[in-house]
Design an enzyme around this catalytic site. Structure first.
Site, PDB file in Angstrom:
ATOM      1  CE  LYS A  22      -1.665   1.561   4.025  1.00 27.59           C
ATOM      2  NZ  LYS A  22      -1.321   2.955   4.349  1.00 27.59           N
ATOM      3  CG  ASN A  23       2.311   2.667   3.514  1.00 28.03           C
ATOM      4  OD1 ASN A  23       1.157   3.021   3.219  1.00 28.03           O
ATOM      5  ND2 ASN A  23       2.679   2.391   4.745  1.00 28.03           N
ATOM      6  NE  ARG A  92      -1.304  12.168   7.938  1.00 26.10           N
ATOM      7  CZ  ARG A  92      -0.108  12.481   7.439  1.00 26.10           C
ATOM      8  NH1 ARG A  92       0.563  11.554   6.807  1.00 26.10           N
ATOM      9  NH2 ARG A  92       0.369  13.699   7.533  1.00 26.10           N
ATOM     10  CB  CYS A 116      -5.116   9.899  11.664  1.00 25.98           C
ATOM     11  SG  CYS A 116      -3.492   9.228  12.024  1.00 25.98           S
ATOM     12  NE  ARG A 121       0.725  10.246  10.526  1.00 25.76           N
ATOM     13  CZ  ARG A 121       0.176   9.248   9.837  1.00 25.76           C
ATOM     14  NH1 ARG A 121      -0.949   8.734  10.246  1.00 25.76           N
ATOM     15  NH2 ARG A 121       0.727   8.806   8.727  1.00 25.76           N
ATOM     16  CG  ASP A 312       3.287   1.270   9.440  1.00 25.99           C
ATOM     17  OD1 ASP A 312       3.478   1.535   8.232  1.00 25.99           O
ATOM     18  OD2 ASP A 312       2.989   2.119  10.289  1.00 25.99           O
ATOM     19  CB  ILE A 334       7.400   6.443  14.675  1.00 29.13           C
ATOM     20  CG1 ILE A 334       8.635   5.562  14.489  1.00 29.13           C
ATOM     21  CG2 ILE A 334       7.060   7.225  13.406  1.00 29.13           C
ATOM     22  CD1 ILE A 334       9.897   6.291  14.073  1.00 29.13           C
ATOM     23  NE  ARG A 406      -7.240   4.165   5.487  1.00 30.85           N
ATOM     24  CZ  ARG A 406      -6.674   5.241   6.020  1.00 30.85           C
ATOM     25  NH1 ARG A 406      -7.007   5.642   7.222  1.00 30.85           N
ATOM     26  NH2 ARG A 406      -5.748   5.911   5.345  1.00 30.85           N
TER      27      ARG A 406
HETATM   28  C1  EPZ Z   1       4.401   6.856   6.430  1.00 31.92           C
HETATM   29  O1  EPZ Z   1       3.616   7.878   7.021  1.00 31.92           O
HETATM   30  C2  EPZ Z   1       3.474   5.661   6.278  1.00 31.92           C
HETATM   31  N1  EPZ Z   1       2.367   6.011   5.380  1.00 31.92           N
HETATM   32  C3  EPZ Z   1       2.933   5.243   7.645  1.00 31.92           C
HETATM   33  O2  EPZ Z   1       2.127   4.087   7.463  1.00 31.92           O
HETATM   34  C4  EPZ Z   1       4.132   4.894   8.537  1.00 31.92           C
HETATM   35  O3  EPZ Z   1       3.662   4.572   9.832  1.00 31.92           O
HETATM   36  C5  EPZ Z   1       5.090   6.098   8.614  1.00 31.92           C
HETATM   37  O4  EPZ Z   1       5.493   6.486   7.283  1.00 31.92           O
HETATM   38  C6  EPZ Z   1       6.344   5.775   9.418  1.00 31.92           C
HETATM   39  O5  EPZ Z   1       7.024   4.689   8.854  1.00 31.92           O
HETATM   40  C7  EPZ Z   1       2.592   6.035   4.034  1.00 31.92           C
HETATM   41  O6  EPZ Z   1       3.693   5.784   3.554  1.00 31.92           O
HETATM   42  C8  EPZ Z   1       1.420   6.381   3.177  1.00 31.92           C
HETATM   43  P1  EPZ Z   1       6.442  10.157   8.589  1.00 31.92           P
HETATM   44  P2  EPZ Z   1       4.204   9.385   7.081  1.00 31.92           P
HETATM   45  O7  EPZ Z   1       6.317  11.449   7.859  1.00 31.92           O
HETATM   46  O8  EPZ Z   1       5.062   9.651   5.921  1.00 31.92           O
HETATM   47  C9  EPZ Z   1       6.644  13.388  12.052  1.00 31.92           C
HETATM   48  C10 EPZ Z   1       0.243   2.713   7.747  1.00 31.92           C
HETATM   49  O9  EPZ Z   1      -0.228   2.168   8.751  1.00 31.92           O
HETATM   50  N2  EPZ Z   1       6.497  14.399  10.975  1.00 31.92           N
HETATM   51  O10 EPZ Z   1       7.598   9.258   8.269  1.00 31.92           O
HETATM   52  O11 EPZ Z   1       3.055  10.292   7.333  1.00 31.92           O
HETATM   53  C11 EPZ Z   1       5.404  12.526  12.203  1.00 31.92           C
HETATM   54  O12 EPZ Z   1       4.449  13.158  13.042  1.00 31.92           O
HETATM   55  C12 EPZ Z   1       0.737   4.140   7.825  1.00 31.92           C
HETATM   56  O13 EPZ Z   1       0.377   2.166   6.618  1.00 31.92           O
HETATM   57  C13 EPZ Z   1       6.501  15.742  11.312  1.00 31.92           C
HETATM   58  O14 EPZ Z   1       6.625  16.109  12.472  1.00 31.92           O
HETATM   59  O15 EPZ Z   1       5.106   9.323   8.389  1.00 31.92           O
HETATM   60  C14 EPZ Z   1       5.949  11.262  12.812  1.00 31.92           C
HETATM   61  O16 EPZ Z   1       6.108  11.455  14.196  1.00 31.92           O
HETATM   62  C15 EPZ Z   1       0.501   4.748   9.207  1.00 31.92           C
HETATM   63  N3  EPZ Z   1       6.375  16.656  10.315  1.00 31.92           N
HETATM   64  C16 EPZ Z   1       7.342  11.134  12.172  1.00 31.92           C
HETATM   65  O17 EPZ Z   1       7.663  12.440  11.680  1.00 31.92           O
HETATM   66  C17 EPZ Z   1       6.249  16.286   8.994  1.00 31.92           C
HETATM   67  O18 EPZ Z   1       6.162  17.169   8.117  1.00 31.92           O
HETATM   68  C18 EPZ Z   1       7.418  10.151  11.017  1.00 31.92           C
HETATM   69  O19 EPZ Z   1       6.368  10.451  10.152  1.00 31.92           O
HETATM   70  C19 EPZ Z   1       6.221  14.912   8.686  1.00 31.92           C
HETATM   71  C20 EPZ Z   1       6.359  13.980   9.692  1.00 31.92           C
END
Ligand code: EPZ
Length: 428
Positions: A22-23, A92, A116, A121, A312, A334, A406
């Site tokens: 998916k990702n 998102r 969420c 996020r 995840d 995370i 999803r």
């Molecule tokens: C991706 O989300 C995945 N989704 C998530 O999978 C996964 O849990 C996550 O990466 C971590 O591996 C997709 O790829 C579609 P991040 P993403 O930006 O990119 C903070 C699932 O279950 N952050 O790597 O949104 C954030 O809050 C989903 O399949 C900021 O602060 O995650 C988090 O604490 C859930 N500011 C950390 O960084 C930003 O601008 C990592 O988030 C961006 C992120």
């Protein structure tokens, strides 16, 4: 509302084929916006989220159709550049259209995704990276409006945290930027590599694949391509933990064992037998002299960016540790609120205490994990409830299973084929 009904404490046995990730599918679908033409994406999982992303592109003027596990997308004629709130709030990852729209159209208006279940996020890293490329971003009425005033110019973008979609968005925004864009502390997840592979085949010039430092040299144009989505490592890991919880033995096919380095080590440390082939994995639990499943050993985990233990997989690992012989400390680094599944697992008899960003799981005996009605709160929490329900004696009823749909393709059917007593009960 549909529910999943599981009569648990039955060993699993057989083969589970893994679907596309998916990702990886979500950013690769978004990348088809970068250049006009017709793309073919293979091994695309048929999920609520991939349908949502394709429908988002359709609102922007693209045309798409699915044929088996392939999806054809024609982005020759874009008619808009706005991703509306009512769509973005359901997924998102819709923010992934920002980068390609900025690169191709020089403009995008995308609703802020909002939080969420698992956290706030934010997308501040994405927006700061766009601004460093010369994009002006305005936040107004819950929307971010990104506009390119002058030709994008390469810059150095540093991620405080290696954001997965942040890295993907900046990669896509920078493919045409003049000069070089250097992304430091970039995410190294396999899904990011899959995107880099597709962008490179389109003609983008990207160096550093698989490292935390990516260099993008802007090019004048890109071409539509055919690309293949990598196997879903989170789905594969979920089934490895399902057999760890329920007992028995499973062969996982169409997967890439190299994408699960941390999980395999932890499952072996817990006492599971895990063998890895090139595109397959086999896993089974030790049994005692009368053939009953031996309890696993309590093992600690800390979630980290790849190649660390994937966040995840955290909820599913917690479900596995409920019946361990010992204690497991699960440290979630995370997301700030990714323990929503704890209260539901406690309804099945689990002994879990939350202490800040750590959950302490004290193993209980096999006979004290009993089925009960529980509620899914987010995608991976719902997977952990399935894992626990497969282990629990008696009946577990899981409501709000739209969360599960999803991110897991045909999970109920795949589990039925390996002996699980699991079905969907439609309440409508
Ligand atoms: C991706 O989300 C995945 N989704 C998530 O999978 C996964 O849990 C996550 O990466 C971590 O591996 C997709 O790829 C579609 P991040 P993403 O930006 O990119 C903070 C699932 O279950 N952050 O790597 O949104 C954030 O809050 C989903 O399949 C900021 O602060 O995650 C988090 O604490 C859930 N500011 C950390 O960084 C930003 O601008 C990592 O988030 C961006 C992120």
């Amino acid at each position: 509302m549909d529910k999943i009904i599981i009569n648990g404490n039955r060993p699993l046995k057989g083969t589970v084929p893994i679907s596309g990730a998916k990702n990886a599918a979500l950013p690769l679908i978004a990348a088809t916006l970068l250049a006009p033409g017709t793309y073919t994406l293979n091994n695309v999982p048929d999920l609520r989220d991939t349908r949502t992303m394709c429908n988002l592109l359709q609102t922007l003027g693209a045309v798409w159709e699915r044929s088996g596990t392939s999806v054809q997308i024609d982005t020759s004629h874009l008619t808009g550049a706005e991703a509306p709130y009512d769509l973005v709030k359901t997924m998102r990852a819709s923010v992934l259209v920002l980068g390609p729209l900025i690169a191709r159209a020089g403009f995008a208006r995308v609703s802020l995704p909002g939080g969420c279940a698992i956290g706030a996020r934010p997308i501040n890293f994405h927006l700061r990276g766009f601004e460093q490329l010369g994009v002006s971003t305005i936040l107004e009425g819950g929307y971010v409006e990104a506009r390119v005033e002058a030709p994008l110019t390469g810059s150095t973008v540093y991620f405080d945290i290696p954001s997965v979609t942040g890295t993907e968005n900046i990669l896509m925004a920078s493919v045409y930027a003049q000069g070089k864009t250097i992304i430091k502390n970039a995410a190294k997840e396999p899904e990011v590599e899959n995107l880099i592979e597709m962008l490179s085949s389109m003609g983008a010039k990207i160096e550093g694949r698989g490292t935390d430092r990516l260099t993008v040299t802007g090019v004048a144009s890109l071409q539509p391509v055919e690309a293949t989505i990598i196997p879903d490592r989170i789905e594969a890991g979920t089934y490895l933990m399902a057999v760890g919880a329920a007992g028995g033995e499973l062969e996982i096919t169409n997967c890439d064992p190299a994408h699960l380095p941390a999980l395999v080590e932890k499952l072996r440390a817990a006492g599971m037998q895990v063998e890895a082939g090139t595109t397959t994995m086999s896993a089974f639990c030790p049994v005692d002299s009368d053939g009953r499943r031996c309890p696993l050993i309590g093992v600690d985990i800390t979630t980290l960016p790849y190649p660390g233990f994937a966040t995840d997989l955290q909820a599913q690992f917690m479900a596995l540790m409920i019946q361990s012989d010992g204690v497991s400390i699960i440290h979630e680094t995370i997301f700030e609120n990714r323990f929503m599944h704890v209260a539901e697992l406690q309804r099945l008899g689990a002994d879990i205490t939350i202490e800040g960003s750590r959950a302490v799981v004290r193993g209980i005996s096999r006979d004290t994990l009993c089925g009960a009605p529980v509620m899914a709160t987010d995608l991976r929490a719902s997977a952990s409830l399935v894992v626990a329900g497969l282990a629990a004696s008696g009946t577990t009823e899981i409501s709000r299973i739209y969360h599960l749909e999803r991110g897991y393709e045909n999970m109920v059917e795949k589990l039925q084929k390996v002996g699980a007593d699991i079905r969907i009960q439609s309440d409508s």
